[in-house]
Write a protein that holds these residues in place. Structure first.
Motif, PDB file in Angstrom:
ATOM      1  N   LEU A 165       0.840  -1.198   0.000  1.00 57.70           N
ATOM      2  CA  LEU A 165       0.000   0.000   0.000  1.00 57.70           C
ATOM      3  C   LEU A 165       0.879   1.253   0.000  1.00 57.70           C
ATOM      4  CD1 LEU A 165      -2.542  -1.033   2.798  1.00 57.70           C
ATOM      5  CD2 LEU A 165      -2.993  -1.023   0.338  1.00 57.70           C
ATOM      6  N   GLU A 166       0.293   2.354  -0.402  1.00 61.75           N
ATOM      7  CA  GLU A 166       1.003   3.631  -0.398  1.00 61.75           C
ATOM      8  C   GLU A 166       0.045   4.701   0.102  1.00 61.75           C
ATOM      9  OE1 GLU A 166       2.209   5.858  -4.170  1.00 61.75           O
ATOM     10  OE2 GLU A 166       3.997   4.653  -3.724  1.00 61.75           O
ATOM     11  N   VAL A 176      -3.520   1.102  -3.597  1.00 60.44           N
ATOM     12  CA  VAL A 176      -3.095  -0.294  -3.558  1.00 60.44           C
ATOM     13  C   VAL A 176      -2.041  -0.450  -4.664  1.00 60.44           C
ATOM     14  CG1 VAL A 176      -3.799  -2.708  -3.699  1.00 60.44           C
ATOM     15  CG2 VAL A 176      -5.395  -0.991  -2.779  1.00 60.44           C
ATOM     16  N   VAL A 177      -0.782  -0.538  -4.266  1.00 62.96           N
ATOM     17  CA  VAL A 177       0.321  -0.609  -5.232  1.00 62.96           C
ATOM     18  C   VAL A 177       0.378  -1.979  -5.898  1.00 62.96           C
ATOM     19  CG1 VAL A 177       2.824  -0.395  -5.514  1.00 62.96           C
ATOM     20  CG2 VAL A 177       1.629   1.051  -3.867  1.00 62.96           C
ATOM     21  N   GLN A 178       0.153  -3.017  -5.114  1.00 56.00           N
ATOM     22  CA  GLN A 178       0.194  -4.395  -5.619  1.00 56.00           C
ATOM     23  C   GLN A 178      -0.606  -5.283  -4.681  1.00 56.00           C
ATOM     24  OE1 GLN A 178       4.480  -4.436  -5.261  1.00 56.00           O
ATOM     25  NE2 GLN A 178       4.394  -5.842  -3.533  1.00 56.00           N
ATOM     26  N   MET A 179      -0.835  -6.500  -5.077  1.00 60.34           N
ATOM     27  CA  MET A 179      -1.521  -7.437  -4.207  1.00 60.34           C
ATOM     28  C   MET A 179      -0.607  -7.810  -3.035  1.00 60.34           C
ATOM     29  SD  MET A 179      -4.636  -8.266  -5.251  1.00 60.34           S
ATOM     30  CE  MET A 179      -4.682  -6.497  -5.170  1.00 60.34           C
ATOM     31  N   PRO A 180      -1.152  -8.000  -1.837  1.00 63.22           N
ATOM     32  CA  PRO A 180      -0.302  -8.371  -0.695  1.00 63.22           C
ATOM     33  C   PRO A 180       0.282  -9.770  -0.874  1.00 63.22           C
ATOM     34  CG  PRO A 180      -2.631  -8.522  -0.099  1.00 63.22           C
ATOM     35  CD  PRO A 180      -2.577  -7.894  -1.461  1.00 63.22           C
ATOM     36  N   ALA A 181       1.546  -9.921  -0.522  1.00 63.70           N
ATOM     37  CA  ALA A 181       2.202 -11.230  -0.525  1.00 63.70           C
ATOM     38  C   ALA A 181       2.184 -11.785   0.897  1.00 63.70           C
ATOM     39  CB  ALA A 181       3.633 -11.091  -1.028  1.00 63.70           C
ATOM     40  N   ARG A 182       2.508 -13.061   1.053  1.00 66.36           N
ATOM     41  CA  ARG A 182       2.465 -13.676   2.385  1.00 66.36           C
ATOM     42  C   ARG A 182       3.361 -12.932   3.374  1.00 66.36           C
ATOM     43  NH1 ARG A 182       1.810 -14.409   6.704  1.00 66.36           N
ATOM     44  NH2 ARG A 182       1.623 -16.310   7.954  1.00 66.36           N
ATOM     45  N   GLU A 183       4.541 -12.495   2.931  1.00 61.98           N
ATOM     46  CA  GLU A 183       5.449 -11.815   3.852  1.00 61.98           C
ATOM     47  C   GLU A 183       4.956 -10.434   4.280  1.00 61.98           C
ATOM     48  OE1 GLU A 183       7.311 -11.441  -0.358  1.00 61.98           O
ATOM     49  OE2 GLU A 183       6.266 -12.974   0.841  1.00 61.98           O
ATOM     50  N   ASP A 184       3.943  -9.916   3.593  1.00 65.12           N
ATOM     51  CA  ASP A 184       3.371  -8.618   3.964  1.00 65.12           C
ATOM     52  C   ASP A 184       2.358  -8.743   5.098  1.00 65.12           C
ATOM     53  OD1 ASP A 184       4.765  -7.286   1.896  1.00 65.12           O
ATOM     54  OD2 ASP A 184       3.215  -7.846   0.453  1.00 65.12           O
TER      55      ASP A 184
END
Length: 200
Positions: A165-166, A176-184
């Motif tokens: 996110l930004e 929403v810059v990109q879809m969240p990854a597991r590490e996020d």
């Protein structure tokens, strides 16, 4: 709409999570810290605890959570990670992550009262799933309220926004810059246990 009205600290202790994961600063009790059971849990109890943990933190009821699981199972990739991505993309969670609310409960209430727009359109559904490129803003007519005015200016609280996110520091707006990854997703959960529970 169904609500979970259990006391936050007590429920956190039972599930072995910190109230900080809920956005609350309240210290954990020294009684049985971390909510560890004195007897060893069964495999089923461990699986159930992990499911209850995610449902409680994100404020989701069983019917909707099951729906997320079924969608996640049909997608390519790891079902557990897909499931966490779904709950993380909820609008109420995004409002919380952007720092527009102190807790997810507060964020859900603010979204439900129609204080936010997504790509210029008013959205009052907390479970609305955002996607990459979406712009979330506090509605123009809500910006003058004390609740949101305190979030801008020199005295505005510092917010650590996840990298997917930004947030525009000078405006009540986030992207929403990109879809969240597991590490996020910083929730301490073993999502594979949830998958095992549902796939029985």
């Amino acid at each position: 709409m169904a609500k979970n009205m259990q006391p936050i600290a007590k429920r956190c202790r039972a599930l072995g999570i910190s109230p900080a994961a809920m956005g609350y600063a309240k210290k954990e009790s020294n009684r049985n810290p971390g909510g560890q059971m004195r007897k060893k849990k069964s495999e089923y109890a461990l699986q159930l605890t992990e499911k209850q943990k995610v449902k409680f933190v994100y404020g989701i009821m069983e019917k909707q959570f099951r729906m997320y699981y079924e969608k996640a199972a049909r997608m390519p990739g790891k079902t557990g990670e897909n499931l966490l991505t779904f709950v993380e993309r909820r609008l109420d969670n995004v409002v919380y992550r952007l720092g527009f609310a102190m807790t997810r409960r507060e964020a859900r209430q603010l979204v439900g009262h129609g204080h936010f727009t997504v790509n210029g359109q008013r959205v009052d559904i907390p479970s609305y799933l955002v996607k990459a490129g979406d712009v979330i803003e506090v509605k123009e007519s809500s910006r003058s309220s004390a609740k949101f005015k305190r979030l801008t200016g020199e005295d505005a609280p510092t917010v650590l926004v996840p990298k997917w996110l930004e947030r525009d520091k000078n405006a009540l707006k986030g992207t929403v810059v990109q879809m969240p990854a597991r590490e996020d997703i910083d929730l301490p959960v073993e999502e594979h246990l949830i998958v095992e529970l549902y796939s029985k």
